[in-house]
Design a protein around this motif. Structure first.
Motif, PDB file in Angstrom:
ATOM      1  N   PHE A 114       0.834  -1.205   0.000  1.00  0.00           N
ATOM      2  CA  PHE A 114       0.000   0.000   0.000  1.00  0.00           C
ATOM      3  C   PHE A 114       0.869   1.256   0.000  1.00  0.00           C
ATOM      4  N   GLU A 115       1.878   1.254   0.849  1.00  0.00           N
ATOM      5  CA  GLU A 115       2.774   2.413   0.962  1.00  0.00           C
ATOM      6  C   GLU A 115       3.442   2.704  -0.379  1.00  0.00           C
ATOM      7  N   GLU A 116       3.876   1.652  -1.070  1.00  0.00           N
ATOM      8  CA  GLU A 116       4.551   1.824  -2.354  1.00  0.00           C
ATOM      9  C   GLU A 116       3.657   2.526  -3.369  1.00  0.00           C
ATOM     10  N   HIS A 117       2.361   2.262  -3.312  1.00  0.00           N
ATOM     11  CA  HIS A 117       1.422   2.837  -4.277  1.00  0.00           C
ATOM     12  C   HIS A 117       0.700   4.069  -3.734  1.00  0.00           C
ATOM     13  N   GLY A 118       1.161   4.592  -2.620  1.00  0.00           N
ATOM     14  CA  GLY A 118       0.587   5.818  -2.084  1.00  0.00           C
ATOM     15  C   GLY A 118      -0.774   5.658  -1.454  1.00  0.00           C
ATOM     16  N   VAL A 119      -1.143   4.425  -1.090  1.00  0.00           N
ATOM     17  CA  VAL A 119      -2.429   4.179  -0.436  1.00  0.00           C
ATOM     18  C   VAL A 119      -2.206   4.255   1.075  1.00  0.00           C
ATOM     19  N   ARG A 120      -2.554   5.388   1.650  1.00  0.00           N
ATOM     20  CA  ARG A 120      -2.305   5.614   3.081  1.00  0.00           C
ATOM     21  C   ARG A 120      -3.549   6.219   3.720  1.00  0.00           C
ATOM     22  N   GLY A 121      -3.616   6.100   5.029  1.00  0.00           N
ATOM     23  CA  GLY A 121      -4.697   6.739   5.772  1.00  0.00           C
ATOM     24  C   GLY A 121      -6.070   6.217   5.428  1.00  0.00           C
ATOM     25  N   VAL A 122      -6.181   4.914   5.146  1.00  0.00           N
ATOM     26  CA  VAL A 122      -7.482   4.324   4.823  1.00  0.00           C
ATOM     27  C   VAL A 122      -8.331   4.258   6.089  1.00  0.00           C
ATOM     28  N   ARG A 123      -9.471   4.906   6.057  1.00  0.00           N
ATOM     29  CA  ARG A 123     -10.374   4.893   7.209  1.00  0.00           C
ATOM     30  C   ARG A 123     -11.591   4.002   6.976  1.00  0.00           C
ATOM     31  N   THR A 124     -11.990   3.837   5.709  1.00  0.00           N
ATOM     32  CA  THR A 124     -13.126   2.978   5.373  1.00  0.00           C
ATOM     33  C   THR A 124     -12.717   2.029   4.260  1.00  0.00           C
ATOM     34  N   ALA A 125     -13.159   0.790   4.359  1.00  0.00           N
ATOM     35  CA  ALA A 125     -12.783  -0.207   3.353  1.00  0.00           C
ATOM     36  C   ALA A 125     -13.944  -1.133   3.061  1.00  0.00           C
ATOM     37  N   ALA A 126     -13.981  -1.611   1.826  1.00  0.00           N
ATOM     38  CA  ALA A 126     -14.884  -2.688   1.432  1.00  0.00           C
ATOM     39  C   ALA A 126     -14.004  -3.881   1.086  1.00  0.00           C
ATOM     40  N   VAL A 127     -14.269  -5.019   1.716  1.00  0.00           N
ATOM     41  CA  VAL A 127     -13.442  -6.204   1.527  1.00  0.00           C
ATOM     42  C   VAL A 127     -14.297  -7.326   0.960  1.00  0.00           C
ATOM     43  N   VAL A 128     -13.956  -7.773  -0.233  1.00  0.00           N
ATOM     44  CA  VAL A 128     -14.692  -8.862  -0.872  1.00  0.00           C
ATOM     45  C   VAL A 128     -14.058 -10.178  -0.441  1.00  0.00           C
ATOM     46  N   GLY A 129     -14.824 -10.972   0.316  1.00  0.00           N
ATOM     47  CA  GLY A 129     -14.322 -12.219   0.856  1.00  0.00           C
ATOM     48  C   GLY A 129     -14.183 -12.152   2.359  1.00  0.00           C
ATOM     49  N   ALA A 130     -14.016 -13.319   2.987  1.00  0.00           N
ATOM     50  CA  ALA A 130     -13.916 -13.362   4.450  1.00  0.00           C
ATOM     51  C   ALA A 130     -12.978 -14.460   4.919  1.00  0.00           C
ATOM     52  N   GLY A 131     -11.994 -14.791   4.086  1.00  0.00           N
ATOM     53  CA  GLY A 131     -11.034 -15.827   4.445  1.00  0.00           C
ATOM     54  C   GLY A 131      -9.788 -15.270   5.102  1.00  0.00           C
ATOM     55  N   ALA A 132      -8.702 -16.070   5.087  1.00  0.00           N
ATOM     56  CA  ALA A 132      -7.464 -15.683   5.758  1.00  0.00           C
ATOM     57  C   ALA A 132      -6.849 -14.426   5.155  1.00  0.00           C
ATOM     58  N   THR A 133      -6.910 -14.278   3.824  1.00  0.00           N
ATOM     59  CA  THR A 133      -6.333 -13.090   3.197  1.00  0.00           C
ATOM     60  C   THR A 133      -7.143 -11.848   3.537  1.00  0.00           C
ATOM     61  N   ALA A 134      -8.465 -11.983   3.581  1.00  0.00           N
ATOM     62  CA  ALA A 134      -9.316 -10.862   3.980  1.00  0.00           C
ATOM     63  C   ALA A 134      -9.014 -10.457   5.415  1.00  0.00           C
ATOM     64  N   ALA A 135      -8.793 -11.437   6.282  1.00  0.00           N
ATOM     65  CA  ALA A 135      -8.460 -11.141   7.675  1.00  0.00           C
ATOM     66  C   ALA A 135      -7.138 -10.397   7.771  1.00  0.00           C
ATOM     67  N   SER A 136      -6.146 -10.827   6.984  1.00  0.00           N
ATOM     68  CA  SER A 136      -4.849 -10.144   6.991  1.00  0.00           C
ATOM     69  C   SER A 136      -4.987  -8.710   6.484  1.00  0.00           C
ATOM     70  N   ALA A 137      -5.839  -8.511   5.476  1.00  0.00           N
ATOM     71  CA  ALA A 137      -6.052  -7.160   4.954  1.00  0.00           C
ATOM     72  C   ALA A 137      -6.658  -6.259   6.015  1.00  0.00           C
ATOM     73  N   LEU A 138      -7.653  -6.752   6.730  1.00  0.00           N
ATOM     74  CA  LEU A 138      -8.265  -5.957   7.788  1.00  0.00           C
ATOM     75  C   LEU A 138      -7.265  -5.662   8.906  1.00  0.00           C
ATOM     76  N   ALA A 139      -6.447  -6.655   9.249  1.00  0.00           N
ATOM     77  CA  ALA A 139      -5.439  -6.445  10.294  1.00  0.00           C
ATOM     78  C   ALA A 139      -4.425  -5.389   9.878  1.00  0.00           C
ATOM     79  N   ALA A 140      -4.012  -5.437   8.612  1.00  0.00           N
ATOM     80  CA  ALA A 140      -3.050  -4.453   8.123  1.00  0.00           C
ATOM     81  C   ALA A 140      -3.665  -3.059   8.126  1.00  0.00           C
ATOM     82  N   LEU A 141      -4.886  -2.936   7.640  1.00  0.00           N
ATOM     83  CA  LEU A 141      -5.544  -1.633   7.583  1.00  0.00           C
ATOM     84  C   LEU A 141      -5.853  -1.109   8.982  1.00  0.00           C
ATOM     85  N   ARG A 142      -6.200  -2.009   9.881  1.00  0.00           N
ATOM     86  CA  ARG A 142      -6.449  -1.594  11.264  1.00  0.00           C
ATOM     87  C   ARG A 142      -5.213  -0.946  11.870  1.00  0.00           C
ATOM     88  N   ALA A 143      -4.040  -1.511  11.559  1.00  0.00           N
ATOM     89  CA  ALA A 143      -2.790  -0.957  12.068  1.00  0.00           C
ATOM     90  C   ALA A 143      -2.513   0.432  11.508  1.00  0.00           C
TER      91      ALA A 143
END
Length: 270
Positions: A114-143
């Motif tokens: 995300f940092e490499e592509h200038g995607v920062r400060g995400v406050r709202t997200a839509a996540v398609v799926g609910a598996g392990a990769t989706a969980a990792s995405a939410l954990a990363a964005l939460r941080a």
């Protein structure tokens, strides 16, 4: 952390595994670092993982794990990182002093991509799926400050465990069906097969500020193409794979290599 000076064996495990790009990336890293190490792809399923791990000798330095092993492996290691605890999934095992150390480089790897592509400060997200990769995405964005998210799925009941987990992190999570209109969001994360969401791609890209599609082959996906047409930043699965692989190399060898070199190795191999 290992010194990386002695010869070592590493591998990526999963089923299916023939398509994996990890060998290309890790072997390129070893060449860059001047290491006489080996890295192979081995097909292993959930039932076979315990026996495989028990059969390894002390020449082994580390393993990369892909689906369907990321969750079952948590119960087969001696120690796990905070990242693994947060999502109950790991993608890395390092062998150190006769112990199996589990880690998850998907989470920091996503932040790096995300940092490499200038995607920062995400406050709202839509996540398609609910598996392990989706969980990792939410954990990363939460941080990085995520406040609310919508899980977009075919069967809402299957998304409840991830929704409940994310709520314990302080993220406001709702669940929507795949065919419902998408809510506005700073970032759209798709962990779904490209064909499953192709008809939604154009509409979704009108409601978000950036797109992360974990698919990397074939590329571009319909979603990535729609995002490009809409002028949105696009993060690909190959970006994630390169960043998380660079972190795996560091965990296994104790030495660093730029993610860009690993991504370029894949592009040149095609």
């Amino acid at each position: 952390m290992l010194s990386g000076t002695s010869r070592g064996r590493c591998a990526v495990l999963g089923k299916p595994i023939a398509h994996s790009l990890s060998p290309v990336m890790h072997r390129r890293a070893y060449a860059e670092l001047g290491l006489d190490w080996t890295y192979e792809a081995v097909e292993v399923d959930e039932a076979g993982l315990p026996e495989f791990l028990d059969g390894l000798d002390d020449s082994w330095r580390g393993l990369s794990l892909t689906m369907p092993l990321k969750r079952v492996a948590v119960g087969l290691v001696d120690e796990v990182s905070d990242a693994v605890r947060s999502v109950s999934a790991l993608n890395t095992i390092v062998f150190e002093g006769g112990r199996r150390i589990g880690d998850n480089t998907d989470i920091p790897g996503m932040l790096g991509a995300f940092e490499e592509h200038g995607v920062r400060g995400v406050r709202t997200a839509a996540v398609v799926g609910a598996g392990a990769t989706a969980a990792s995405a939410l954990a990363a964005l939460r941080a990085d400050g995520l406040r609310s998210a919508t899980l977009v799925v075919r069967e809402p009941a299957r998304a409840e465990p991830l929704a409940e987990l994310a709520r314990t992190w302080g993220v406001d999570v709702s669940i929507a069906r795949l065919d419902e209109p998408l809510r506005d969001a700073d970032l759209l994360v798709s962990t779904a097969p490209s064909a499953a969401i192709e008809r939604h791609a154009g509409q979704w890209c009108m409601r978000v500020g950036a797109v992360f599609d974990v698919i990397y082959d074939p590329w571009p996906t319909a979603l990535a193409s729609a995002a490009t047409v809409a002028g949105l930043p696009v993060v690909s699965g190959l970006d994630l794979l390169a960043h998380q692989a660079a972190l795996q190399v560091e965990l296994m060898t104790g030495r660093t290599v730029p993610a860009s070199i690993l991504r370029t190795a894949v592009l040149h191999s095609r």
